[in-house]
Write a protein that holds these residues in place. Structure first.
Motif, PDB file in Angstrom:
ATOM      1  N   GLY A 120     -32.285 -28.817  -4.489  1.00 41.97           N
ATOM      2  CA  GLY A 120     -30.861 -29.147  -4.511  1.00 41.97           C
ATOM      3  C   GLY A 120     -30.013 -28.018  -5.078  1.00 41.97           C
ATOM      4  O   GLY A 120     -28.895 -27.776  -4.624  1.00 41.97           O
ATOM      5  N   THR A 141     -26.656 -36.598   0.573  1.00 43.05           N
ATOM      6  CA  THR A 141     -25.593 -36.489  -0.442  1.00 43.05           C
ATOM      7  C   THR A 141     -24.864 -35.162  -0.299  1.00 43.05           C
ATOM      8  O   THR A 141     -23.626 -35.112  -0.368  1.00 43.05           O
ATOM      9  N   PHE A 142     -25.596 -34.084  -0.083  1.00 46.79           N
ATOM     10  CA  PHE A 142     -24.935 -32.790   0.138  1.00 46.79           C
ATOM     11  C   PHE A 142     -24.197 -32.766   1.474  1.00 46.79           C
ATOM     12  O   PHE A 142     -23.147 -32.120   1.595  1.00 46.79           O
ATOM     13  N   ARG A 143     -24.710 -33.487   2.465  1.00 54.23           N
ATOM     14  CA  ARG A 143     -23.992 -33.574   3.742  1.00 54.23           C
ATOM     15  C   ARG A 143     -22.656 -34.282   3.572  1.00 54.23           C
ATOM     16  O   ARG A 143     -21.686 -33.968   4.263  1.00 54.23           O
ATOM     17  N   ILE A 174     -29.490 -25.496  -2.326  1.00 54.78           N
ATOM     18  CA  ILE A 174     -28.489 -25.975  -1.357  1.00 54.78           C
ATOM     19  C   ILE A 174     -27.084 -25.700  -1.900  1.00 54.78           C
ATOM     20  O   ILE A 174     -26.215 -25.193  -1.202  1.00 54.78           O
ATOM     21  N   GLY A 175     -26.873 -26.041  -3.164  1.00 59.53           N
ATOM     22  CA  GLY A 175     -25.579 -25.797  -3.788  1.00 59.53           C
ATOM     23  C   GLY A 175     -25.244 -24.327  -3.864  1.00 59.53           C
ATOM     24  O   GLY A 175     -24.093 -23.923  -3.644  1.00 59.53           O
ATOM     25  N   VAL A 184     -23.802 -30.775  -7.963  1.00 58.57           N
ATOM     26  CA  VAL A 184     -22.802 -31.342  -7.052  1.00 58.57           C
ATOM     27  C   VAL A 184     -21.395 -31.086  -7.577  1.00 58.57           C
ATOM     28  O   VAL A 184     -20.484 -30.725  -6.818  1.00 58.57           O
ATOM     29  N   VAL A 194     -20.420 -27.501  -6.894  1.00 56.90           N
ATOM     30  CA  VAL A 194     -20.210 -27.303  -5.457  1.00 56.90           C
ATOM     31  C   VAL A 194     -18.850 -27.836  -5.023  1.00 56.90           C
ATOM     32  O   VAL A 194     -18.166 -27.231  -4.182  1.00 56.90           O
ATOM     33  N   CYS A 195     -18.434 -28.945  -5.606  1.00 62.67           N
ATOM     34  CA  CYS A 195     -17.159 -29.564  -5.222  1.00 62.67           C
ATOM     35  C   CYS A 195     -15.946 -28.736  -5.632  1.00 62.67           C
ATOM     36  O   CYS A 195     -14.857 -28.911  -5.091  1.00 62.67           O
ATOM     37  N   ILE A 251     -21.645 -29.996   3.654  1.00 60.06           N
ATOM     38  CA  ILE A 251     -22.609 -28.905   3.748  1.00 60.06           C
ATOM     39  C   ILE A 251     -23.597 -29.215   4.883  1.00 60.06           C
ATOM     40  O   ILE A 251     -24.126 -30.331   4.974  1.00 60.06           O
TER      41      ILE A 251
END
Length: 436
Positions: free
Chosen positions: A244, A273-275, A247-248, A325, A328-329, A279
């Protein structure tokens, strides 16, 4: 105190292999205490917390042989229980929260186990009641020395199977109770058990050693006690928290990355959740491919409301990735509410992101609203201190996205959970230097 110097604002590219899972390794390493036979474990991550636990096992008398990178053989056929009463153990055990999980195996096999109040991340109160209430229900006697902050459980006549309903689905609590129950007399039923993939791995390993555990993957475990456990071979899963994190990292640095051999079936709702944040997370065999994106837009709820990303026991979203997360936001298009339910101090690192220019409103210790920049305004470089493992990697990702040079102190916190992270990041193009 170690330091990272990061020159951010550069796009990355390449392949990265996730390390073995820290949280699984801490559990299954304690399993070796349940048998005098040899246990071989592969894919053990070379990180501070895991190496500390291996050191504790060695001081307990476990014979340890390194067979290769991440591969070890353990044999606990001559355990030194006097070490548990030593000042050295009080020092070593209190520096690692994962050390709590040696108590269940020691109690099951030797009739007693001791542990100083363990340390770990400074993310709020983390109670140990679930562990010891479970041991008491299995027939152990409990004592706590307040002055020395030292816990002890004893069952000189052995443990007896029973039914128990856990007050919370604690992962380490469930692991400890299961490891104690496998050698208890009779049947133990554990309801509201944790069911994370790493707990499933622990149960599968115990069954390979001769235990009789059913209900694996559910919150109702049934354990038929056995008289003896033997050796086995086991391989640790890839670390979902590190997956994760990558991904971030790809999203924040607008990079094209391939994360290799991720064990998709054990990732749960992490990819989706990342989608939800916009992303693109693509499945290629057992790899994750993240294409380069100029922007990513946060979805809304079906009625148009701002979405909430919240943690929950498995199969809910793991709390260890909420910090990722949140970071990333800060560069997403749109807004989101982050709700950290489980730990009251985990969101306090957001002040460092606000210093970097992020638009974050800390509503209370558990909730933060993030208004994304959509890359219209880059984060500013700064000097900061890593407060814990997950906040540390989140700040590192923020620094890699910021235009300019950032400094992160106390990187020992990051090293506790991420193996050779600076070398691995440099291999995909990051400009990061370790300053001792």
């Amino acid at each position: 105190m170690g330091t990272f110097q990061i020159e951010g604002g550069h796009s990355l590219k390449g392949e990265i292999h996730p390390q073995g899972a820290k949280n699984e390794a801490l559990q299954i390493l304690c399993c070796v205490l349940l048998t005098p036979e040899e246990v071989i474990i592969e894919n053990i991550p070379d990180i501070v917390d895991v190496n500390k636990l291996i050191g504790i096992l060695g001081n307990l008398g476990v014979k340890i042989q390194k067979l290769g990178k991440g591969k070890y053989a353990f044999r606990a056929d001559d355990i030194n229980l006097k070490y548990l009463e030593s000042e050295l153990f009080k020092k070593e055990g209190s520096s690692l929260r994962g050390s709590i999980m040696i108590v269940g195996p020691l109690l099951a096999r030797f009739g007693k186990g001791y542990i100083p109040r363990p340390g770990g991340d400074k993310i709020g109160r983390r109670r140990l009641d679930t562990h010891f209430e479970g041991f008491i229900k299995l027939g152990a006697k409990f004592r706590y020395n307040k002055e020395e902050r030292f816990y002890g459980v004893e069952a000189p006549n052995g443990l007896k199977g029973t039914y128990m309903l856990l007050d919370q689905a604690s992962v380490t609590g469930t692991a400890n109770i299961v490891m104690a129950a496998v050698l208890a007399k009779g049947k133990t039923t554990v309801y509201n058990a944790a069911c994370e993939p790493y707990l499933q791995q622990l149960c599968k390993m115990l069954n390979a050693m001769g235990a009789k555990i059913s209900g694996i993957g559910s919150n109702l475990l049934v354990i038929e006690g056995v008289d003896y456990l033997g050796g086995c071979k086991h391989r640790v899963l890839p670390d979902m928290i590190e997956i994760g994190s990558w991904i971030g990292l790809a999203a924040m640095t607008q990079s094209e990355l391939t994360i290799k051999d991720v064990s998709w079936n054990d990732l749960g709702i992490i990819p989706d959740t990342f989608r939800k944040l916009g992303i693109k997370v693509k499945k290629k065999g057992d790899d994750i491919y993240i294409p380069k994106q100029k922007e990513y837009e946060i979805q809304s709820d079906m009625d148009g409301s701002i979405i909430t990303i919240a943690d929950a026991p498995w199969p809910g979203f793991t709390p260890d990735l909420l910090s990722i997360v949140l970071v990333v936001c800060t560069q997403a298009k749109g807004s989101v509410l982050i709700h950290q339910k489980m730990f009251e101090s985990r969101l306090f690192f957001v002040d460092k992101l606000i210093d970097m220019g992020a638009k974050i409103i800390l509503c209370d210790p558990h909730r933060a609203t993030v208004i994304g920049h959509n890359f219209k305004s880059a984060l500013k470089p700064t000097t900061m201190v890593s407060p814990d493992i997950r906040a540390g990697i989140s700040l590192l990702i923020a620094a890699l996205s910021a235009n300019g040079t950032s400094i992160i102190h106390n990187i020992e916190q990051i090293d506790r959970g991420y193996e050779n992270i600076d070398e691995r990041l440099r291999a995909i193009g990051a400009k990061i230097t370790r300053l001792d």
